[in-house]
Scaffold this motif. Structure first.
Motif, short mmCIF file in Angstrom:
data_model
loop_
_atom_site.label_atom_id
_atom_site.label_comp_id
_atom_site.label_asym_id
_atom_site.label_seq_id
_atom_site.Cartn_x
_atom_site.Cartn_y
_atom_site.Cartn_z
N LEU A 132 0.77 -1.34 0.12
CA LEU A 132 -0.17 0.04 -0.06
C LEU A 132 0.77 1.19 -0.06
O LEU A 132 1.77 1.50 0.59
CB LEU A 132 -0.99 0.01 1.29
CG LEU A 132 -2.15 -0.95 1.12
CD1 LEU A 132 -2.81 -0.85 2.54
CD2 LEU A 132 -3.03 -0.40 0.16
N ASP A 133 0.37 2.23 -0.78
CA ASP A 133 1.49 3.35 -0.97
C ASP A 133 0.57 4.67 -0.70
O ASP A 133 0.87 5.81 -0.93
CB ASP A 133 2.11 3.40 -2.16
CG ASP A 133 1.13 3.54 -3.41
OD1 ASP A 133 0.11 3.41 -3.33
OD2 ASP A 133 1.63 3.58 -4.58
N TRP A 134 -0.83 4.64 -0.36
CA TRP A 134 -1.62 5.76 -0.04
C TRP A 134 -1.07 6.44 1.43
O TRP A 134 -1.33 5.68 2.35
CB TRP A 134 -3.34 5.44 -0.15
CG TRP A 134 -3.69 4.85 -1.44
CD1 TRP A 134 -3.07 4.70 -2.52
CD2 TRP A 134 -4.68 4.24 -1.69
NE1 TRP A 134 -3.65 4.29 -3.56
CE2 TRP A 134 -4.80 3.74 -2.81
CE3 TRP A 134 -6.12 3.69 -0.92
CZ2 TRP A 134 -5.93 3.21 -3.47
CZ3 TRP A 134 -7.01 3.02 -1.30
CH2 TRP A 134 -6.94 2.91 -2.79
N PRO A 135 -0.74 7.73 1.28
CA PRO A 135 -0.20 8.27 2.67
C PRO A 135 -1.73 8.26 3.47
O PRO A 135 -1.16 7.94 4.77
CB PRO A 135 -0.02 9.89 2.31
CG PRO A 135 0.00 9.58 0.76
CD PRO A 135 -0.63 8.44 0.02
N ALA A 136 -2.61 8.31 3.39
CA ALA A 136 -3.77 8.21 4.37
C ALA A 136 -4.05 6.86 4.81
O ALA A 136 -4.84 6.51 5.82
CB ALA A 136 -5.13 9.00 3.82
N VAL A 137 -3.68 5.78 4.06
CA VAL A 137 -4.28 4.47 4.34
C VAL A 137 -2.99 3.71 5.09
O VAL A 137 -3.28 2.93 6.16
CB VAL A 137 -4.67 3.74 3.00
CG1 VAL A 137 -4.82 2.27 3.45
CG2 VAL A 137 -5.78 4.46 2.52
N THR A 138 -1.67 3.92 4.93
CA THR A 138 -0.71 3.28 5.45
C THR A 138 -0.70 3.31 6.92
O THR A 138 -0.48 2.10 7.46
CB THR A 138 0.70 3.48 4.80
OG1 THR A 138 0.78 4.97 4.69
CG2 THR A 138 0.75 2.97 3.28
N PRO A 139 -0.66 4.41 7.47
CA PRO A 139 -0.85 4.57 9.09
C PRO A 139 -1.86 3.60 9.71
O PRO A 139 -1.56 2.86 10.47
CB PRO A 139 -1.13 5.89 9.21
CG PRO A 139 -0.62 6.73 8.01
CD PRO A 139 -0.99 5.70 6.96
N VAL A 140 -3.02 3.26 8.96
CA VAL A 140 -4.04 2.44 9.39
C VAL A 140 -3.59 1.34 9.29
O VAL A 140 -3.88 0.31 10.25
CB VAL A 140 -5.42 2.92 8.55
CG1 VAL A 140 -6.59 1.95 8.99
CG2 VAL A 140 -5.93 4.47 8.55
N ARG A 141 -3.37 0.69 8.13
CA ARG A 141 -2.50 -0.86 8.05
C ARG A 141 -1.70 -0.85 9.15
O ARG A 141 -1.83 -2.01 9.75
CB ARG A 141 -1.94 -0.61 6.84
CG ARG A 141 -1.23 -1.99 6.42
CD ARG A 141 -0.06 -2.07 5.40
NE ARG A 141 0.89 -1.03 5.98
CZ ARG A 141 1.77 -0.74 4.82
NH1 ARG A 141 1.98 -1.19 3.55
NH2 ARG A 141 2.80 0.03 5.32
N ASN A 142 -0.93 -0.13 9.62
CA ASN A 142 0.22 -0.43 10.54
C ASN A 142 -0.49 -0.47 12.00
O ASN A 142 -0.13 -1.35 12.74
CB ASN A 142 1.21 0.68 10.62
CG ASN A 142 2.23 0.59 9.16
OD1 ASN A 142 2.05 -0.07 8.40
ND2 ASN A 142 3.17 1.69 9.16
N SER A 143 -1.33 0.26 12.20
CA SER A 143 -2.10 0.22 13.44
C SER A 143 -2.84 -0.97 13.48
O SER A 143 -2.80 -1.64 14.47
CB SER A 143 -3.11 1.35 13.52
OG SER A 143 -2.25 2.73 13.49
N LEU A 144 -3.50 -1.49 12.57
CA LEU A 144 -4.19 -2.82 12.45
C LEU A 144 -3.17 -4.00 12.61
O LEU A 144 -3.60 -4.76 13.49
CB LEU A 144 -4.78 -2.96 11.04
CG LEU A 144 -6.14 -1.91 10.78
CD1 LEU A 144 -6.78 -2.25 9.34
CD2 LEU A 144 -7.24 -2.35 11.89
#
Length: 385
Positions: free
Chosen positions: A350-362
């Motif tokens: 994933l390379d969307w700036p708004a999505v990658t932090p959510v992925r990491n948190s999950l």
């Protein structure tokens, strides 16, 4: 009904001298088959990469008698998981518990594994031998190749993702598809010892580290880029620009890397085939089910294919019936894993700036025990009786 079990004159031609092909040749010879291995490359060049052998793959190697030797030449994994670019753990793999539940997990240089398998095979493959045609004949198959013609009861297509066997006999199947990211691989001799492995996630790119038994380190990296893009003469510079500021020991490993050893390959995957069998021709390994490397199962599933095929040919007297059963059990096994690997790659790249932090948190929220349980269906596999 034609029966083959118990005969000493059963003949097989294996196309491809990679892990799938040589493992299958060993397993068949141990059951009394006469086997010829054809390899289009002039020589087996040293591979500049390592690979993980999981409990399922090691059970397959145990079945042909090389598991102990492979373990002796491997490094047992001690730590694994996923980090962020600052080095903070997002997910950990309890290797001790994995070993307790399922068996050994080791990392080995790909060349060393090939050497062990070829030594167990005994007779050398026929190098520089390119297959030109495969034809059905009465009671068998004829293979026309650059060195002549060979007739056999069975042909095994183990010639990789760009299989000429598959292209010739499965002409209506879709070709390999680009997964959307490229990969660099190399073996590094570090200045300071590296004991910890695992992957690190960025945005649309990642790095993996796997220590080897001899003190060297297998280093790989991926990035979302168009297919075919290259940096001639500067691939090391490209990965230093991308990953040189990530957490230790990534910068030090890149500083120690030899630019002449950097391999770069775009990642392709094979759409699911409707069958792995055409008459007396059967596909194994990447020729049958090349998948993205996100589960680390490519070599392991190739070994599974080989020992499963040999066991079924030994157990089921009718050769076509044995191939039908192989097709059934192996497609049911590997095609869901290929889909799983594809989905995992999509998440990890994933390379969307708004999505990658959510992925990491999950990833941080998933209990380590749950992640380990999820590996069960993959790692609990064992060879057919």
């Amino acid at each position: 009904m034609s029966t083959y079990s118990g005969r000493s004159d059963r003949r097989a031609v294996v196309v491809g001298a990679g892990i799938a092909g040589v493992t299958a040749a060993i397993a068949l010879r141990q059951r009394g088959w006469q086997v010829e291995v054809l390899e289009r490359a002039a020589t087996m060049e040293a591979a500049g990469s390592g690979l993980s052998l999981w409990p399922n793959g090691l059970r397959g190697l145990d079945a042909i008698g090389v598991g102990a030797g492979v373990r002796e030449q491997s490094l047992a994994a001690t730590e694994g998981g996923i980090r962020d670019t600052a080095g903070r753990w997002l997910a950990r793999t309890d290797i001790a518990e994995l070993r307790h539940r399922y068996g050994d997990l080791v990392v080995i240089h790909r060349t060393r594994l090939s050497e062990i398998l070829r030594a167990a095979l005994g007779a050398a493959p026929r190098f520089g031998c390119e297959v030109e045609a495969v034809e059905s004949i009465a009671g068998g198959v004829r293979v026309r190749h650059s060195s002549g013609t060979t007739e056999a009861d069975l042909v095994l297509g183990a010639d990789g993702i760009n299989s000429t066997t598959r292209t010739a006999l499965w002409p209506r199947e879709r070709p390999p598809i680009y997964a959307g990211y490229t990969a660099w691989r190399t073996i590094v001799t570090p200045v300071e010892p590296v004991h910890s492995g695992g992957e690190t996630l960025g945005r649309g790119q990642r790095v993996g580290i796997a220590p080897l038994r001899d003190g060297r380190v297998y280093l790989f990296a991926t990035a979302n880029l168009p297919a075919g893009q290259r940096c001639p003469g500067d691939e090391l510079g490209e990965i230093r620009r991308r990953f040189g500021t990530w957490h230790d020991p990534v910068p030090a490993l890149l500083d120690a890397a030899d630019p002449e050893t950097i391999l770069r390959h775009d990642i392709y995957e094979l759409p699911p085939l409707r069958t792995f069998v055409r008459g007396r021709v059967v596909l194994l390994g990447d020729a049958a089910h090349a998948m993205t490397p996100n589960l680390g199962q490519g070599a392991n599933l190739a070994v599974e294919d080989a020992v499963t095929l040999a066991a079924l040919l030994d157990r089921i007297p009718d050769l076509p019936a044995a191939l039908t059963e192989y097709d059934r059990v192996r497609r049911a096994r590997v095609q869901p894993l290929a889909r799983q690997s594809h989905r995992m790659g999509a998440a990890l790249q994933l390379d969307w700036p708004a999505v990658t932090p959510v992925r990491n948190s999950l990833l941080r929220l998933v209990p380590d025990a749950a992640a380990l349980r999820a590996l069960g269906p993959i790692l609990a596999w064992g060879p057919p009786a």
